[in-house]
Design a protein around this motif. Structure first.
Motif, mmCIF file in Angstrom:
data_model
loop_
_atom_site.group_PDB
_atom_site.id
_atom_site.type_symbol
_atom_site.label_atom_id
_atom_site.label_comp_id
_atom_site.label_asym_id
_atom_site.label_seq_id
_atom_site.Cartn_x
_atom_site.Cartn_y
_atom_site.Cartn_z
ATOM 1 N N ASP A 147 16.161 4.771 0.323
ATOM 2 C CA ASP A 147 14.969 5.576 0.628
ATOM 3 C C ASP A 147 15.261 6.564 1.757
ATOM 4 O O ASP A 147 14.874 7.726 1.688
ATOM 5 C CB ASP A 147 13.782 4.686 0.993
ATOM 6 N N VAL A 148 15.960 6.108 2.780
ATOM 7 C CA VAL A 148 16.330 6.990 3.895
ATOM 8 C C VAL A 148 17.292 8.073 3.406
ATOM 9 O O VAL A 148 17.183 9.238 3.802
ATOM 10 C CB VAL A 148 16.942 6.176 5.060
ATOM 11 N N MET B 279 3.903 -6.447 7.390
ATOM 12 C CA MET B 279 3.668 -5.001 7.367
ATOM 13 C C MET B 279 2.421 -4.614 8.162
ATOM 14 O O MET B 279 1.359 -5.173 7.965
ATOM 15 C CB MET B 279 3.534 -4.530 5.920
ATOM 16 N N ASP B 280 2.597 -3.630 9.049
ATOM 17 C CA ASP B 280 1.444 -3.086 9.755
ATOM 18 C C ASP B 280 0.935 -1.848 9.011
ATOM 19 O O ASP B 280 1.480 -1.458 7.982
ATOM 20 C CB ASP B 280 1.787 -2.767 11.216
ATOM 21 N N ASN B 281 -0.130 -1.220 9.522
ATOM 22 C CA ASN B 281 -0.720 -0.063 8.840
ATOM 23 C C ASN B 281 0.260 1.092 8.686
ATOM 24 O O ASN B 281 0.235 1.803 7.678
ATOM 25 C CB ASN B 281 -1.984 0.397 9.564
ATOM 26 N N ASN B 282 1.117 1.314 9.680
ATOM 27 C CA ASN B 282 2.108 2.392 9.576
ATOM 28 C C ASN B 282 3.089 2.131 8.435
ATOM 29 O O ASN B 282 3.485 3.047 7.726
ATOM 30 C CB ASN B 282 2.875 2.566 10.893
ATOM 31 N N GLU B 283 3.506 0.878 8.286
ATOM 32 C CA GLU B 283 4.405 0.525 7.186
ATOM 33 C C GLU B 283 3.734 0.751 5.836
ATOM 34 O O GLU B 283 4.340 1.272 4.905
ATOM 35 C CB GLU B 283 4.843 -0.943 7.296
ATOM 36 N N ILE B 284 2.480 0.354 5.727
ATOM 37 C CA ILE B 284 1.752 0.513 4.472
ATOM 38 C C ILE B 284 1.588 1.997 4.137
ATOM 39 O O ILE B 284 1.754 2.400 2.979
ATOM 40 C CB ILE B 284 0.390 -0.218 4.531
ATOM 41 N N LYS B 285 1.320 2.827 5.127
ATOM 42 C CA LYS B 285 1.154 4.264 4.899
ATOM 43 C C LYS B 285 2.432 4.901 4.357
ATOM 44 O O LYS B 285 2.373 5.858 3.599
ATOM 45 C CB LYS B 285 0.749 4.974 6.196
ATOM 46 N N SER C 70 6.682 9.525 0.875
ATOM 47 C CA SER C 70 5.252 9.779 0.652
ATOM 48 C C SER C 70 5.000 11.223 0.244
ATOM 49 O O SER C 70 4.188 11.493 -0.647
ATOM 50 C CB SER C 70 4.435 9.439 1.904
ATOM 51 N N GLU C 71 5.682 12.161 0.890
ATOM 52 C CA GLU C 71 5.521 13.573 0.527
ATOM 53 C C GLU C 71 5.992 13.834 -0.901
ATOM 54 O O GLU C 71 5.338 14.580 -1.644
ATOM 55 C CB GLU C 71 6.293 14.471 1.499
ATOM 56 N N ILE C 72 7.094 13.215 -1.289
ATOM 57 C CA ILE C 72 7.607 13.376 -2.654
ATOM 58 C C ILE C 72 6.586 12.835 -3.650
ATOM 59 O O ILE C 72 6.246 13.501 -4.639
ATOM 60 C CB ILE C 72 8.981 12.701 -2.826
ATOM 61 N N ARG D 112 4.446 3.573 2.326
ATOM 62 C CA ARG D 112 4.753 3.001 1.017
ATOM 63 C C ARG D 112 3.637 3.339 0.025
ATOM 64 O O ARG D 112 2.646 2.620 -0.061
ATOM 65 C CB ARG D 112 4.928 1.494 1.137
ATOM 66 N N PRO D 113 3.808 4.416 -0.720
ATOM 67 C CA PRO D 113 2.746 4.886 -1.615
ATOM 68 C C PRO D 113 2.242 3.843 -2.615
ATOM 69 O O PRO D 113 1.059 3.822 -2.933
ATOM 70 C CB PRO D 113 3.390 6.067 -2.359
ATOM 71 N N LEU D 114 3.127 2.985 -3.108
ATOM 72 C CA LEU D 114 2.710 2.002 -4.104
ATOM 73 C C LEU D 114 2.068 0.763 -3.484
ATOM 74 O O LEU D 114 1.679 -0.155 -4.194
ATOM 75 C CB LEU D 114 3.909 1.595 -4.974
ATOM 76 N N PHE D 115 1.924 0.752 -2.159
ATOM 77 C CA PHE D 115 1.351 -0.401 -1.481
ATOM 78 C C PHE D 115 -0.044 -0.103 -0.931
ATOM 79 O O PHE D 115 -0.667 -0.940 -0.309
ATOM 80 C CB PHE D 115 2.276 -0.853 -0.344
#
Length: 156
Positions: free
Chosen positions: A24-25, A100-106, A36-38, A108-111
């Motif tokens: 991913d990186v 996972m915190d909120n930043n991690e969830i943000k 997320s942008e993609i 990850r589009p499928l999460f």
């Protein structure tokens, strides 16, 4: 998602004195934009195409490296074993939520929808188990790294 692939991968690479790559990186670096942008601008199909291109690049240019792949790569690139050993770090869905915190969830589009994420988790779990050379319950970082090193030593 949230299984500890990056954490385990970095520690394992350090102990084996090798490199660590996160697909991913790598895709974000190749594209100069976030996953997320993609997803938001071009959709999942476009991302999966980039993921396949990234896999082909790794398969043809990378050796002796610990590689963490995005959760969908084994689903959409079933020939993943062509690049090396496949290790499934298995973690229960409830534990992933705790990690996972909120930043991690943000990121990850499928999460973003937890119900859909759980359905995806159940579907992918079966695929991961079929593709894996070894399945490790990732409950403890040091124990997980040790199990992978033992497996790797046996395969050399």
């Amino acid at each position: 998602m949230g299984s500890g692939k990056s954490t385990v991968g970095r520690k394992l690479a350090k102990e084996l004195k090798t490199y660590f790559i996160d697909t991913d990186v790598l895709i974000e670096s190749f594209e100069n934009r976030t996953i997320s942008e993609i997803f938001d601008k071009e959709g999942e199909n476009s991302f999966r195409k980039l993921e396949k291109e990234c896999f082909e690049w790794i398969k043809n240019h990378v050796t002796s490296t610990i590689i963490s792949v995005g959760g969908g790569l084994p689903v959409f690139v079933p020939e993943i074993k062509e690049a090396g050993f496949v290790i499934y770090l298995k973690v229960e869905f409830e534990e992933i939520l705790k990690r996972m915190d909120n930043n991690e969830i943000k990121k990850r589009p499928l999460f973003r929808d937890k119900k859909k994420a759980y359905e995806l988790f159940l579907k992918r779990d079966k695929i991961y188990e079929k593709l894996a050379d070894i399945i490790i319950e990732n409950k403890n970082l040091n124990a997980t790294v040790s199990k992978i090193k033992d497996y790797y030593a046996d395969k050399r």
